[in-house]
Scaffold this motif. Structure first.
Motif, PDB file in Angstrom:
ATOM      1  N   LEU A  23       2.837  -4.537  -6.290  1.00 25.74           N
ATOM      2  CA  LEU A  23       1.616  -3.852  -5.866  1.00 25.74           C
ATOM      3  C   LEU A  23       1.014  -4.521  -4.626  1.00 25.74           C
ATOM      4  O   LEU A  23       0.609  -3.846  -3.674  1.00 25.74           O
ATOM      5  CB  LEU A  23       0.601  -3.839  -7.005  1.00 25.74           C
ATOM      6  N   ILE A  27       0.573  -2.747  -0.752  1.00 23.86           N
ATOM      7  CA  ILE A  27      -0.716  -2.648  -0.065  1.00 23.86           C
ATOM      8  C   ILE A  27      -0.699  -3.426   1.242  1.00 23.86           C
ATOM      9  O   ILE A  27      -1.169  -2.944   2.289  1.00 23.86           O
ATOM     10  CB  ILE A  27      -1.839  -3.150  -0.991  1.00 23.86           C
ATOM     11  N   PHE A  30       1.440  -1.654   3.849  1.00 24.00           N
ATOM     12  CA  PHE A  30       0.787  -0.438   4.326  1.00 24.00           C
ATOM     13  C   PHE A  30      -0.214  -0.753   5.432  1.00 24.00           C
ATOM     14  O   PHE A  30      -0.206  -0.101   6.492  1.00 24.00           O
ATOM     15  CB  PHE A  30       0.087   0.261   3.157  1.00 24.00           C
ATOM     16  N   LEU A  70      -7.675   4.693   3.550  1.00 27.75           N
ATOM     17  CA  LEU A  70      -7.735   4.550   2.096  1.00 27.75           C
ATOM     18  C   LEU A  70      -7.227   5.804   1.406  1.00 27.75           C
ATOM     19  O   LEU A  70      -6.598   5.719   0.333  1.00 27.75           O
ATOM     20  CB  LEU A  70      -9.171   4.235   1.661  1.00 27.75           C
ATOM     21  N   LEU A  73      -3.485   5.629   1.630  1.00 28.78           N
ATOM     22  CA  LEU A  73      -2.983   4.647   0.670  1.00 28.78           C
ATOM     23  C   LEU A  73      -3.029   5.203  -0.745  1.00 28.78           C
ATOM     24  O   LEU A  73      -2.093   5.013  -1.531  1.00 28.78           O
ATOM     25  CB  LEU A  73      -3.802   3.360   0.768  1.00 28.78           C
ATOM     26  N   LEU A  77       0.193   5.572  -3.198  1.00 26.20           N
ATOM     27  CA  LEU A  77       0.271   4.959  -4.520  1.00 26.20           C
ATOM     28  C   LEU A  77       0.435   6.020  -5.601  1.00 26.20           C
ATOM     29  O   LEU A  77       1.146   5.798  -6.606  1.00 26.20           O
ATOM     30  CB  LEU A  77      -0.987   4.119  -4.782  1.00 26.20           C
TER      31      LEU A  77
END
Length: 328
Positions: A23, A27, A30, A70, A73, A77
């Protein structure tokens, strides 16, 4: 402690560490990729020769490139939770399918190169430790230093010049004869011919590392009390070296092998580009040039997963080589 219990404990510990690690990698990658200038719409417009403001806006809207970071992202996810790596705007196909086409070539190249590097490195390191301080040790040390210092792309080019251009023994690039309809053993031998030079170029750097590491580990293990006890029991020098010295010296070597999976995948970018090898390394290079960050994220995610799996395998090998490690 039984072997199955040690293996189960090792796997459980690795899985607990893998989830937050993956994880965090997703992040971090990205946001780092967002720092790069441009996006896929810019590259596609440049390749087309011209594009209006409306066309650029339509491209960005179609692929979600105009959304806040965001939001992008969150979408990525969400796709990962559904076992989807997204869609490539440049190639016009799912990233998972694109990676599946290139993954076998890179895995084969990496496995062959790693096996060659470990095998030759351990053999050379054993010879260096056996003749420590003498002429064979010094000569092999010089060659190890050369392989460690020379860039892999230069080695690749020199191998092409010598074995392909001058001697004509091996092909200079590709993964197989174009238009070939070979099957069975002839097809396997044909692919092996194309793999010799790329695998050698990728392996030589690591041969130097494993040779030096094997030498240092064996010289350290030779001074341990259990080695002197083995000699006192009347075991032959070969038996002591194979069953006691080398087995314990393999622990740091397997540790480095697990750490080198990621570095070897990075080195595959150069090697696959030099030899036109259809693999993930070349795909990553093309994704960077095309600003196809969805593909690049998928490759980075898969690379991280490969490193985690390799480290888990190394932990299992350690538990087999030294039961005291698995009991911790």
């Amino acid at each position: 402690m039984p072997a199955l219990v040690r293996i189960g404990r090792t796997l459980r510990r690795t899985l607990l560490q893998a989830v937050p690690t993956m994880l965090g990698i997703v992040i971090l990658n990205f946001f780092l990729l967002q720092l790069a200038p441009g996006d896929a719409a810019d590259v596609m417009a440049g390749e087309a020769g011209s594009a209006t403001v409306e066309t650029m806006a339509a491209l960005r809207s179609r692929f979600g490139l105009d959304n806040p970071l965001l939001t992008q992202l969150g979408h990525y996810l969400s796709n990962l939770m559904q076992l989807s790596l997204g869609f490539s705007p440049r190639y016009g196909m799912p990233v998972a399918d694109l990676i599946a086409q290139r993954l076998p070539g890179t895995l084969t190249l990496m496995v062959v190169a790693l096996m060659v590097a470990i095998l030759i490195g351990v053999v050379l390191g054993s010879l260096m430790a056996t003749f420590a301080g003498r002429l064979p040790d010094r000569v092999l040390s010089v060659f190890s230093l050369l392989f460690y210092s020379i860039p892999s792309f230069w080695i690749g080019l020199m191998l092409i010049v010598f074995f392909s251009v001058k001697l004509g023994w091996l092909p200079s690039g590709g993964a197989g004869t174009i238009g070939s309809r070979l099957t069975g053993l002839p097809a396997l031998l044909d692919k092996a011919r194309y793999m010799v030079l790329p695998a050698t170029s990728l392996a030589l750097f690591y041969v130097a590392i494993y040779a030096r590491l094997t030498r240092a580990s064996m010289l350290e293990v030779k001074n341990q009390d259990f080695v002197r006890t083995a000699y006192a029991k009347g075991l032959t020098p070969f038996g002591v070296t194979a069953r006691h010295i080398l087995r314990n010296a393999l622990i740091p070597i397997t540790t480095m092998a697990g750490m080198h999976i990621g570095g070897m995948l990075g080195g595959a970018v150069v090697v696959e580009t030099v030899y036109s090898w259809p693999g993930l390394g070349r795909l990553a290079f093309e994704a960077v040039m095309g600003r196809d960050f969805t593909v690049l994220l998928g490759i980075l995610l898969l690379s991280s997963l490969l490193v985690i799996v390799a480290n888990a395998a190394v932990d299992l090998v350690h538990a087999w080589l030294d039961p005291r490690i698995g009991a911790r």
